[in-house]
Every structure is written in structure tokens, then in C-alpha cells.
Design a protein around this motif. Sequence first.
Motif, mmCIF file in Angstrom:
data_model
loop_
_atom_site.group_PDB
_atom_site.id
_atom_site.type_symbol
_atom_site.label_atom_id
_atom_site.label_comp_id
_atom_site.label_asym_id
_atom_site.label_seq_id
_atom_site.Cartn_x
_atom_site.Cartn_y
_atom_site.Cartn_z
ATOM 1 N N ALA A 190 66.748 69.658 52.468
ATOM 2 C CA ALA A 190 65.360 69.531 52.020
ATOM 3 C C ALA A 190 65.223 69.936 50.559
ATOM 4 N N ALA A 191 65.875 71.033 50.183
ATOM 5 C CA ALA A 191 65.786 71.507 48.800
ATOM 6 C C ALA A 191 66.396 70.494 47.833
ATOM 7 N N ARG A 192 67.569 69.968 48.189
ATOM 8 C CA ARG A 192 68.231 69.001 47.301
ATOM 9 C C ARG A 192 67.428 67.705 47.166
ATOM 10 N N ALA A 193 66.711 67.339 48.232
ATOM 11 C CA ALA A 193 65.989 66.055 48.232
ATOM 12 C C ALA A 193 64.605 66.147 47.594
ATOM 13 N N GLY A 194 64.195 67.364 47.190
ATOM 14 C CA GLY A 194 62.953 67.458 46.434
ATOM 15 C C GLY A 194 61.821 68.243 47.051
ATOM 16 N N ALA A 195 62.093 68.950 48.156
ATOM 17 C CA ALA A 195 61.049 69.836 48.710
ATOM 18 C C ALA A 195 60.757 70.940 47.701
ATOM 19 N N ASP A 196 59.488 71.334 47.621
ATOM 20 C CA ASP A 196 59.088 72.433 46.724
ATOM 21 C C ASP A 196 59.205 73.787 47.407
ATOM 22 N N ARG A 197 59.105 73.762 48.749
ATOM 23 C CA ARG A 197 59.057 75.022 49.495
ATOM 24 C C ARG A 197 59.491 74.744 50.925
ATOM 25 N N ALA A 238 69.573 82.869 50.711
ATOM 26 C CA ALA A 238 70.753 82.834 49.839
ATOM 27 C C ALA A 238 71.178 81.411 49.487
ATOM 28 N N ALA A 239 70.846 80.452 50.362
ATOM 29 C CA ALA A 239 71.367 79.081 50.209
ATOM 30 C C ALA A 239 70.537 78.205 49.275
ATOM 31 N N VAL A 240 69.274 78.547 49.044
ATOM 32 C CA VAL A 240 68.394 77.683 48.249
ATOM 33 C C VAL A 240 67.709 78.477 47.142
ATOM 34 N N THR A 241 67.226 77.732 46.152
ATOM 35 C CA THR A 241 66.518 78.388 45.044
ATOM 36 C C THR A 241 65.005 78.210 45.137
ATOM 37 N N ILE A 242 64.550 77.366 46.077
ATOM 38 C CA ILE A 242 63.103 77.180 46.240
ATOM 39 C C ILE A 242 62.538 78.264 47.158
ATOM 40 N N PRO A 243 61.222 78.502 47.101
ATOM 41 C CA PRO A 243 60.624 79.548 47.943
ATOM 42 C C PRO A 243 60.798 79.269 49.436
ATOM 43 N N VAL A 244 61.061 80.331 50.180
ATOM 44 C CA VAL A 244 61.208 80.243 51.634
ATOM 45 C C VAL A 244 60.093 81.070 52.276
ATOM 46 N N SER A 301 58.515 66.795 61.787
ATOM 47 C CA SER A 301 59.182 65.635 62.390
ATOM 48 C C SER A 301 59.223 64.429 61.465
ATOM 49 N N GLY A 302 58.201 64.284 60.625
ATOM 50 C CA GLY A 302 58.086 63.102 59.755
ATOM 51 C C GLY A 302 59.216 62.912 58.768
ATOM 52 N N VAL A 303 59.971 63.974 58.465
ATOM 53 C CA VAL A 303 61.128 63.838 57.568
ATOM 54 C C VAL A 303 62.421 64.226 58.285
ATOM 55 N N ARG A 304 62.456 63.976 59.610
ATOM 56 C CA ARG A 304 63.673 64.248 60.375
ATOM 57 C C ARG A 304 64.289 62.949 60.879
ATOM 58 N N ASP A 318 66.198 64.642 57.399
ATOM 59 C CA ASP A 318 66.714 63.394 56.823
ATOM 60 C C ASP A 318 66.425 63.431 55.327
ATOM 61 N N ALA A 319 67.468 63.653 54.525
ATOM 62 C CA ALA A 319 67.286 63.829 53.083
ATOM 63 C C ALA A 319 66.642 62.605 52.439
ATOM 64 N N ASP A 320 66.955 61.417 52.954
ATOM 65 C CA ASP A 320 66.370 60.192 52.378
ATOM 66 C C ASP A 320 64.858 60.175 52.556
ATOM 67 N N LYS A 321 64.397 60.616 53.722
ATOM 68 C CA LYS A 321 62.949 60.640 53.968
ATOM 69 C C LYS A 321 62.258 61.673 53.066
ATOM 70 N N VAL A 322 62.891 62.829 52.913
ATOM 71 C CA VAL A 322 62.317 63.841 52.017
ATOM 72 C C VAL A 322 62.216 63.269 50.603
ATOM 73 N N ALA A 323 63.273 62.606 50.158
ATOM 74 C CA ALA A 323 63.285 62.022 48.807
ATOM 75 C C ALA A 323 62.215 60.941 48.663
ATOM 76 N N GLN A 324 62.005 60.163 49.725
ATOM 77 C CA GLN A 324 60.951 59.128 49.699
ATOM 78 C C GLN A 324 59.570 59.761 49.538
ATOM 79 N N VAL A 325 59.319 60.804 50.336
ATOM 80 C CA VAL A 325 58.021 61.488 50.244
ATOM 81 C C VAL A 325 57.835 62.071 48.844
ATOM 82 N N ARG A 326 58.880 62.708 48.335
ATOM 83 C CA ARG A 326 58.827 63.290 46.982
ATOM 84 C C ARG A 326 58.437 62.222 45.957
ATOM 85 N N ALA A 327 59.089 61.052 46.035
ATOM 86 C CA ALA A 327 58.815 59.964 45.083
ATOM 87 C C ALA A 327 57.378 59.457 45.221
#
Length: 232
Positions: free
Chosen positions: A18-25, A49-55, A204-207, A217-226
Motif C-alpha cells: 500500500a505504501a509503495r503504491a501511493g497510500a498516504d496513511r 518499522a517497514a514503512v515511512t508513512i503514518p500508521v 476490500s476495494g483495493v484488495r 492489490d498494489a495496482d488498485k491502490v495505484a489506480q485510486v492514487r492516480a
Amino acid sequence: MSVLLEVIATTVADARLAARAGADRLELVTAMGEGGLTPSLGLIEAVVAAVTIPVNVIVRPHSRSFVYDADDYAVMLRDVRAVKAAGAHGVVIGMLDGEGEIDRDGLARVIDAADGLAITFHRAFDEARDLHASLDVLLGFEAVMNVLTSGGQPSVLNAEATIRELVRQAAGSHCTVLAGAGLTVDAVSGFVSRTQVQAVHFGSGVRVGSQGLAPVDADKVAQVRALLDANR
């Protein structure tokens, strides 16, 4: 400014994708099939430890109801302190009294234990007797930065008018209406432009296969981000 995208993570892999695909949080939960329960301390530490975005971490001791007894509160306050110690950005909580009102005393105790962490009031809000009166109560708490809501409906897509009103009610305050439950990649653009929300929440919408228990599903996260970026 682009609309904020929050994605539910239930594993370290979810969080990374999720973080790599463009989630903010992230909203970190376990037991997504029960609407999300408090994750283990090990998972919280590993995801932070694994991500740089807020958890933001859900603190919910069971899925029976949002009305809690003294023992439930004792557990929740311990968990809130553990979440802070683990380095999370915020806690996601919600509590009601027997009349369907926000449990102000309980909320105040959690805010005290959170000691400066951002508070998101979760979809317990949707079970409150009066959403507008409840939002007024939450606006009185400086620590409550987000209210996660589906506008009182099983799917937020069926509550556009309510979401629009809640967004208007919170305008200019410290608190953001975080719209979630039932959002899909296809519906998000129109939903955002019609409701004017500044933050959306996806589970569920991005799974994979739009299944709640499937991986992100990283592609769905990236689509939403775009789509959100194009909508600004």
C-alpha cells in the motif's frame, strides 16, 4: 491539494504494498472479517518499522458492540499506551453509551492515555443515534483528527448526501471526515467530486478480487492514487 488515501493493512506485506503504491496513511487492524480488532504488538512494531508513512492502529478489544465496560476500558488504555510506545502515528477508536451517544468520558480517558497521538473515531460513529449531534461532540475534542464514517449506511456510496452534510459541518475545524466502507476504484472519482471529501478510506476495494480477507492489490491502490491526484 490531493485527497488523502488511507488503506487498511492486516500484514506487513499489505503495509509495504500500500505504501509503495501511493497510500498516504495506513489503518492497521487484525480480524478484518469482524470489522477490525486490535493487532498484536509484534505486528504494530513490524509495520511501523517497514514503512515511512503514518500508521494508525485500531484499538478495539472485541466485536460484540461499541459499548464497553470497565474491564474493556482497562484493556483499551493498556493497548493505547502500547501503540504509542511502538511508534505508531495514531489510534483508531470509538465508543458509545447505552443510549447511542458518544461516550465522552471514555473518549477523554483514551485521549489522555494516547498522550498526543492523533485520534481517529471509527465507524462506531455510524451506529450513533444522531450523526450530526455526534459530530458536534467529536468536534469538541481537539485530539480527534478524523471521523471514519459511511454516513450511517452499510456502503458510503449510498450516503453521499449525508457525507456532503458532514463535510460541510466539519469544514474549517481540526477534524477531517474520512469516508469509507464500500468505496471502489470505479466509483471513487465521482464520489469525491460530489461529496467534496478530503480523505477516503479503502479496505476490500483495493484488495485482490475485492475480497476483505485477500492481500492488498498494489495496482488498485495505484489506480485510486492516480484518480485522486487527477481530481484535485
